[in-house]
Design an enzyme around this catalytic site. Structure first.
Site, PDB file in Angstrom:
ATOM      1  N   CYS B  83     -73.846 -13.727 -87.339  1.00  7.14           N
ATOM      2  CA  CYS B  83     -72.463 -13.750 -87.847  1.00  7.14           C
ATOM      3  C   CYS B  83     -72.415 -13.551 -89.353  1.00  7.14           C
ATOM      4  O   CYS B  83     -71.336 -13.402 -89.920  1.00  7.14           O
ATOM      5  CB  CYS B  83     -71.776 -15.059 -87.475  1.00  7.14           C
ATOM      6  SG  CYS B  83     -71.828 -15.413 -85.731  1.00  7.14           S
ATOM      7  N   SER B 207     -62.863 -20.397 -83.514  1.00  5.17           N
ATOM      8  CA  SER B 207     -62.366 -19.079 -83.883  1.00  5.17           C
ATOM      9  C   SER B 207     -62.369 -18.174 -82.646  1.00  5.17           C
ATOM     10  O   SER B 207     -63.153 -18.376 -81.725  1.00  5.17           O
ATOM     11  CB  SER B 207     -63.225 -18.488 -84.993  1.00  5.17           C
ATOM     12  OG  SER B 207     -64.585 -18.475 -84.603  1.00  5.17           O
ATOM     13  N   ILE B 209     -62.535 -14.697 -80.156  1.00  5.66           N
ATOM     14  CA  ILE B 209     -63.271 -13.443 -79.923  1.00  5.66           C
ATOM     15  C   ILE B 209     -62.306 -12.291 -80.179  1.00  5.66           C
ATOM     16  O   ILE B 209     -61.170 -12.311 -79.697  1.00  5.66           O
ATOM     17  CB  ILE B 209     -63.810 -13.438 -78.477  1.00  5.66           C
ATOM     18  CG1 ILE B 209     -65.013 -14.377 -78.381  1.00  5.66           C
ATOM     19  CG2 ILE B 209     -64.148 -12.033 -78.027  1.00  5.66           C
ATOM     20  CD1 ILE B 209     -65.478 -14.647 -76.971  1.00  5.66           C
ATOM     21  N   LYS B 330     -60.608 -18.747 -88.141  1.00  6.87           N
ATOM     22  CA  LYS B 330     -59.818 -19.361 -87.074  1.00  6.87           C
ATOM     23  C   LYS B 330     -58.595 -18.533 -86.723  1.00  6.87           C
ATOM     24  O   LYS B 330     -58.264 -18.388 -85.552  1.00  6.87           O
ATOM     25  CB  LYS B 330     -59.392 -20.778 -87.493  1.00  6.87           C
ATOM     26  CG  LYS B 330     -58.452 -21.449 -86.506  1.00  6.87           C
ATOM     27  CD  LYS B 330     -59.148 -21.747 -85.181  1.00  6.87           C
ATOM     28  CE  LYS B 330     -58.164 -22.091 -84.068  1.00  6.87           C
ATOM     29  NZ  LYS B 330     -57.494 -20.921 -83.479  1.00  6.87           N
ATOM     30  N   HIS B 334     -62.419 -13.686 -86.057  1.00  4.90           N
ATOM     31  CA  HIS B 334     -63.852 -13.680 -86.377  1.00  4.90           C
ATOM     32  C   HIS B 334     -64.573 -12.574 -85.587  1.00  4.90           C
ATOM     33  O   HIS B 334     -65.273 -12.850 -84.618  1.00  4.90           O
ATOM     34  CB  HIS B 334     -64.428 -15.063 -86.039  1.00  4.90           C
ATOM     35  CG  HIS B 334     -65.874 -15.252 -86.356  1.00  4.90           C
ATOM     36  ND1 HIS B 334     -66.544 -14.530 -87.333  1.00  4.90           N
ATOM     37  CD2 HIS B 334     -66.799 -16.094 -85.820  1.00  4.90           C
ATOM     38  CE1 HIS B 334     -67.822 -14.930 -87.375  1.00  4.90           C
ATOM     39  NE2 HIS B 334     -67.997 -15.864 -86.467  1.00  4.90           N
TER      40      HIS B 334
END
Lengths: 135, 387
Positions: B83, B207, B209, B330, B334
Site C-alpha cells: 500500500c 477504508s 476498496i 477512509k 484507498h
C-alpha cells in the site's frame, strides 16, 4: 501453496522448531539465517514448548480461500513462553470466550484446504491450555 | 543533490470505475498532470502499483502506460511496496531528479480493485503480509489491524468510541473533494452502530476498496518557473522511507510504528523542521488504529494519547493539526498503490491554495505518510510551498 513450499516449512509448522542465537541468546521463531536482535548469522536449533498466552485476537468472518469452511474463526497473536510471538488460529474455543492474557498451548490441526484436488495443509493452532482448565 | 519541485498534478475521481480500465485510469491522471505542468514529454515515468499482476493479470505496467500514452523511448518502471507503492514511486522519482539522472519525471499511482470479486481483492491485499507465517495461518490484512486495535484499547484502556473522530473527520472533509469516493457525513452514533467486520474493527474504521489514479510531474526546483501556469511552486523538502519487520508478530512492540518514527524523523531532519512546524498531515488512515499509531510515532502525541487529537478537534480543518483534509483513505478512498500519490497531490492542492471549500487558512508546510502492509514500509514526504 505449492508442495515444495510446504515441505520446506514442515519442521516449524508441525513442531515449532525455532532457533537460539548463540551470540546474544535471542530465541527466534520461525528460523531465520540472521538474528533479528543482533543481526549476526549464527544459530542453534531450539525446540519451543508450545506454551504461550494471547497477546491480542480477533474473529475472521470474511475468510480467505481455503479457510472459508472454518469461518468464523478466532485468530490470535500468541506470545510464546520463550519470548517469540506468532500468528495462529485458536481452536476448541468459542471466539467470544477468548481474552487477552488467556493461556494457550499448541496443537497440530488442519489449516486449510485447496479445493477437491489441492493440498490439505496442516500446522499449528492454539487451544486454551488444558492445565489451566483443570485448575 | 538538487532540490526537487512538483509542478504538475492530475487525478481521476476515486470510486468503482467500471467504465475505466487500468491503462485508461493511468492515462487520464498522467495526461492531466502533464497538462497542468505544461509538458508534452518526460524523461521517465515511475508507476506506483500493488495489484496489477494479481487482479488484472498485468505486470510490466509502466511500459504499458508509457506505450498507451505515446511515450515510447522514455524510461519507465513500476515500483511496488504494497500500500506504500505510491509514495515509494514518488521517492524513486525524487531520487532521479535530485541526483541529476533525469530532469522531467512523471510519478503516477494507479490501482484497479473493483473488477474482481471482493474475496479475490481481499486475497490480493493479504499479499502484503507474510505468506508462510501470517496468511497460511488464516490471517487477513483486516484481522491483523483488528488485533492491533484490540491490544491498543486494552493497554491504554480506551473505548472503541474514542476512535470515532477520525472517520467522522475524514467523511466530513471528503464532502469538499469532488474526487472523493464518499460525499456523506457520518455521525459518531452511526460510527458506533456500524457493522463489525473483525472485532473491534467495524465498517466505519475501514477504508473502501476502489479504483483510482493520480500523477505528479517533478522537475529540478531551479527550473520550476519554466513549467506550470504560474501556480505556487511546491518543493519536496524531504523524502524518507524505512522498513520494519514484515510480520506484525515479529515486532518487539507491535503498537509502535518504528518505520513511521524512523521515516518521519529522517524527514524532519532533512527539511529542518519539527513536528510543531507541520501545518497539516495527510496520514494513512486505512484503519482508524493506523491514524492513531501514526500520529504517536511521528511525534504528534504521546503513546496512548493519539486519540486525544481526535477528541479535542485538533485534526479538523480548523484545528491545530488538520489531517485527511480532502477525505483521507477512509472517505476519498484507498486505491492502494495510488494512495501515496493522492496524498502528495492533496498536499500540493493545499499548498497551492487549490483545495476549494477545504482550503486551510495556513498551509505552508505539509506532510504525507504512506504505509505499506501493517507498518512494514513507511514513506514520509514533507512538502513546502515556496514564497
Amino acid at each position: 501453496m505449492h508442495i515444495a513450499r510446504n515441505w520446506r516449512v514442515k519442521k516449524q509448522r508441525y513442531s515449532l522448531h525455532g532457533e537460539i542465537c548463540h551470540h546474544c541468546g535471542a530465541k527466534v521463531f520461525p528460523p531465520r539465517d540472521i538474528c533479528p536482535e543482533c543481526a549476526k548469522p549464527a544459530y542453534d536449533p531450539l525446540q519451543l514448548s508450545g506454551q504461550g498466552e494471547v497477546y491480542s485476537h480477533t474473529t475472521v468472518y470474511d475468510a480467505p480461500a481455503g479457510f472459508q469452511h472454518q469461518a468464523p474463526y478466532a485468530l490470535a497473536l500468541v506470545r510464546l513462553e520463550e519470548g517469540p510471538m506468532l500468528t495462529a488460529q485458536l481452536t476448541d474455543v468459542d471466539p467470544k470466550e477468548v481474552h487477552i492474557g488467556m493461556p494457550v498451548e499448541m496443537v497440530t490441526r488442519k489449516l486449510s484446504v485447496e479445493g477437491d484436488e489441492g493440498l490439505i495443509q496442516y500446522g499449528y493452532k492454539f487451544r486454551p491450555r488444558m492445565m489451566a482448565r483443570a485448575a | 543533490m538538487r532540490d526537487v519541485a512538483i509542478v504538475g498534478i492530475g487525478q481521476t475521481p476515486v470510486g468503482e470505475l467500471w467504465d475505466k480500465s487500468l491503462r485508461q485510469l493511468g492515462h487520464d491522471a498522467i495526461r492531466a498532470a502533464m497538462a497542468d505542468a505544461g509538458i508534452e514529454q518526460a524523461d521517465a515515468l515511475f508507476v506506483g502499483n500493488m495489484l496489477s499482476g494479481e487482479l488484472a493479470g498485468q505486470e510490466h505496467l509502466a511500459a504499458l502506460l508509457a506505450d498507451f500514452l505515446g511515450m515510447r523511448g522514455i524510461e519507465a518502471a513500476k515500483i511496488e511496496a504494497a500500500c506504500a507503492s505510491g509514495a515509494a514511486a514518488l521517492r524513486v522519482g525524487t531520487m532521479a531528479v535530485a541526483s541529476g539522472m533525469a530532469d522531467v519525471v512523471i510519478v503516477a499511482g494507479v490501482e484497479k480493485m473493483t473488477d474482481t470479486l471482493p474475496a479475490e481483492t481481499t486475497a490480493g491485499l493479504a499479499l502484503a503480509a507474510d505468506q508462510e507465517y501470517e496468511v497460511a495461518e488464516g490471517a487477513t490484512f483486516l484481522a491483523l489491524n483488528a488485533m492491533l486495535m484490540r491490544r491498543y484499547m486494552h493497554e491504554y484502556d480506551i473505548p472503541h468510541s474514542a476512535f470515532a473522530p477520525f472517520p467522522v473527520n475524514a467523511h466530513h472533509n471528503a464532502r469538499g473533494n469532488p474526487n472523493a469516493m464518499f460525499h456523506m457525513d457520518i455521525s459518531p452514533a452511526r460510527y458506533e452502530k456500524a457493522p463489525v467486520v473483525a472485532p473491534p474493527i467495524n465498517v466505519m474504521d475501514s477504508s473502501p476498496i476502489c479504483d483510482g489514479a493520480a500523477a505528479l510531474v517533478l522537475v529540478p526546483a531551479r527550473r520550476a518557473a519554466e513549467f506550470g501556469s504560474g501556480k505556487r511552486i511546491v518543493r519536496i523538502a524531504a523524502s524518507a522511507s524505512a522498513v520494519d519487520t514484515l510480520a506484525v508478530h515479529d515486532r518487539g512492540d507491535p503498537l509502535f510504528l518504528e518505520a513511521a518514527y524512523l521515516s518521519s524523523h529522517k524527514a524532519y531532519a532533512l527539511a529542518g523542521v519539527t513536528p510543531a512546524d507541520i501545518d497539516f498531515f495527510e496520514l494513512h488512515d486505512a484503519f482508524s488504529i493506523m491514524s492513531v499509531l501514526s500520529l504517536e510515532a511521528c511525534g504528534f502525541a504521546q503513546r496512548g494519547r493519539g486519540v486525544d487529537l481526535g477528541e479535542s478537534g485538533a485534526i479538523t480543518l480548523s484545528g491545530r493539526l488538520p489531517i485527511t483534509t480532502l477525505g483521507g483513505l477512509k472517505a476519498r478512498g484507498h486505491p492502494v498503490g495510488a494512495t501515496g500519490v493522492y496524498q502528495a497531490l492533496e498536499v500540493v492542492q493545499q499548498l497551492r491554495g487549490d483545495a476549494g471549500p477545504n482550503q486551510l487558512a495556513h498551509a505552508h508546510i505539509g506532510m504525507a505518510q504512506n504505509i505499506g502492509g501493517s507498518g512494514a514500509t513507511i514513506v514520509t514526504h514533507i512538502l513546502i510551498g515556496e514564497d
